[in-house]
Scaffold this motif. Sequence first.
Motif, short mmCIF file in Angstrom:
data_model
loop_
_atom_site.label_atom_id
_atom_site.label_comp_id
_atom_site.label_asym_id
_atom_site.label_seq_id
_atom_site.Cartn_x
_atom_site.Cartn_y
_atom_site.Cartn_z
N GLN A 179 0.80 -1.22 0.00
CA GLN A 179 0.00 0.00 0.00
C GLN A 179 0.83 1.28 0.00
O GLN A 179 0.50 2.23 -0.71
N PRO A 180 1.93 1.36 0.78
CA PRO A 180 2.76 2.57 0.71
C PRO A 180 3.31 2.82 -0.69
O PRO A 180 3.35 3.97 -1.16
N LEU A 181 3.73 1.75 -1.38
CA LEU A 181 4.22 1.89 -2.75
C LEU A 181 3.10 2.33 -3.68
O LEU A 181 3.30 3.20 -4.54
N ASN A 182 1.93 1.75 -3.52
CA ASN A 182 0.78 2.14 -4.33
C ASN A 182 0.45 3.63 -4.15
O ASN A 182 0.13 4.33 -5.11
N ARG A 183 0.50 4.08 -2.91
CA ARG A 183 0.20 5.50 -2.65
C ARG A 183 1.25 6.41 -3.28
O ARG A 183 0.94 7.48 -3.79
N TYR A 184 2.50 5.96 -3.24
CA TYR A 184 3.59 6.74 -3.83
C TYR A 184 3.40 6.87 -5.35
O TYR A 184 3.51 7.99 -5.91
N ILE A 185 3.10 5.77 -6.02
CA ILE A 185 2.88 5.80 -7.47
C ILE A 185 1.66 6.64 -7.82
O ILE A 185 1.65 7.41 -8.78
N ASP A 186 0.60 6.51 -7.02
CA ASP A 186 -0.59 7.30 -7.27
C ASP A 186 -0.31 8.79 -7.08
O ASP A 186 -0.83 9.63 -7.82
N GLN A 187 0.51 9.11 -6.09
CA GLN A 187 0.86 10.51 -5.85
C GLN A 187 1.59 11.10 -7.05
O GLN A 187 1.28 12.23 -7.49
N VAL B 242 1.96 0.21 -13.71
CA VAL B 242 3.41 0.35 -13.57
C VAL B 242 3.96 -0.89 -12.87
O VAL B 242 3.57 -1.19 -11.74
N ASN B 243 4.83 -1.62 -13.55
CA ASN B 243 5.43 -2.80 -12.94
C ASN B 243 6.37 -2.43 -11.80
O ASN B 243 7.08 -1.42 -11.88
N SER B 244 6.41 -3.28 -10.78
CA SER B 244 7.36 -3.05 -9.68
C SER B 244 8.80 -3.10 -10.19
O SER B 244 9.68 -2.43 -9.66
N GLY B 245 9.04 -3.89 -11.25
CA GLY B 245 10.37 -3.95 -11.85
C GLY B 245 10.79 -2.63 -12.46
O GLY B 245 11.99 -2.29 -12.45
N LEU B 246 9.86 -1.88 -12.98
CA LEU B 246 10.16 -0.55 -13.53
C LEU B 246 10.53 0.42 -12.41
O LEU B 246 11.46 1.22 -12.55
N VAL B 247 9.81 0.34 -11.31
CA VAL B 247 10.10 1.21 -10.16
C VAL B 247 11.53 0.97 -9.69
O VAL B 247 12.27 1.91 -9.38
N ALA B 248 11.93 -0.31 -9.64
CA ALA B 248 13.28 -0.65 -9.19
C ALA B 248 14.35 -0.25 -10.20
O ALA B 248 15.48 0.09 -9.82
N GLN C 41 16.22 6.38 -3.69
CA GLN C 41 16.49 5.11 -3.02
C GLN C 41 16.01 5.13 -1.58
O GLN C 41 15.49 4.13 -1.06
N ALA C 42 16.16 6.27 -0.92
CA ALA C 42 15.68 6.39 0.46
C ALA C 42 14.14 6.25 0.49
O ALA C 42 13.59 5.65 1.41
N GLN C 43 13.50 6.78 -0.53
CA GLN C 43 12.04 6.65 -0.64
C GLN C 43 11.64 5.20 -0.82
O GLN C 43 10.71 4.70 -0.16
N LEU C 44 12.34 4.49 -1.70
CA LEU C 44 12.02 3.09 -1.96
C LEU C 44 12.27 2.21 -0.73
O LEU C 44 11.58 1.20 -0.54
N GLN C 45 13.27 2.58 0.06
CA GLN C 45 13.56 1.79 1.28
C GLN C 45 12.36 1.73 2.20
O GLN C 45 12.17 0.75 2.92
N GLN C 46 11.54 2.75 2.19
CA GLN C 46 10.36 2.78 3.05
C GLN C 46 9.31 1.77 2.63
O GLN C 46 8.41 1.43 3.41
N PHE C 47 9.41 1.25 1.41
CA PHE C 47 8.40 0.32 0.90
C PHE C 47 8.83 -1.13 1.01
O PHE C 47 8.09 -2.03 0.63
N ARG C 48 10.02 -1.36 1.54
CA ARG C 48 10.52 -2.74 1.60
C ARG C 48 10.28 -3.36 2.96
O ARG C 48 10.06 -2.68 3.92
#
Length: 286
Positions: free
Chosen positions: A88-96, A134-140, A279-286
């Motif tokens: 959900q945090p990742l989903n909210r980030y992409i939606d934002q 948006v694929n999670s692989g693209l985000v990475a 990268q710091a942002q993505l760390q919050q979703f792991r």
Amino acid sequence: MVMARYHRFFSLFFPKRWLPFILASLLALGFSLGLAQLSQAQSWLDLLFQGVQVLQLSNLSSGQEVRLGQQINQQLLQQGQVRLARNQPLNRYIDQIGQRLARTSARPDLPYTFQVVNDRNINAFATMGGFVYVNSGLVAAAENEAELASVMAHEIAHISARHAVNRLRDVALSQGLMTAAGLQESTLVRLGVELAFNLPMSREAELEADSLGLRNLIQAGYAPLGMITFMQKLQRRGSAAPEFLSTHPLTNNRILALQRAITPQQARRGEGLDPAAYQAQLQQFR
């Protein structure tokens, strides 16, 4: 009766007071051709009917487009062709990010839906009516937020330019699905599901989406360099090209066109180029 099948059809497009004249004229046409050529008159009417259907499909209202997009999205999920991420945090980030871009897009009136697909492949795609995947692989794979936003802006541009609607029309026409019997909504949805994955966009559509996407990226406050660096990254992969390029063929001309569209001074003007912050942002979703 030949005319009866067309009465309801023509009533959708012409004032009722015109119908007697139109139908009488068409009937007279059939008689003037003679019984031996009546089938030719009917074929002419079928072609006319098909032509109006093409026009009707090309001019879907935003509401009609959104309803079709909702049904296509539902089918993609029900058939298991798309598995959404439950982060959900990742989903909210992409939606934002997506909503930020949507507000400055060419069609800000659409109710955009941005969804993260649980897939490690580098890919993103869009369907009509404001649905972006948006694929999670693209985000990475993105180095910074501007690169990620650039791909999303490109997909929003496909929606803004109604490329999915136009492809739907062209495929339905080429497959002979537009007949006097009508083009069923279920057929449109089925084609929409197939087109989401299987048919690459034309070179012209990709160039237009690049141009509109770049403009949107800048208007949303992101540095346009992100679109160029991400495309260059994809190009360097060569034989190991990601899934994104199967439906979004990448040519050097696309990169050159983007480079010509902005000056070196403009390239870094905007937000989203800090890889450490991303990268710091993505760390919050792991």
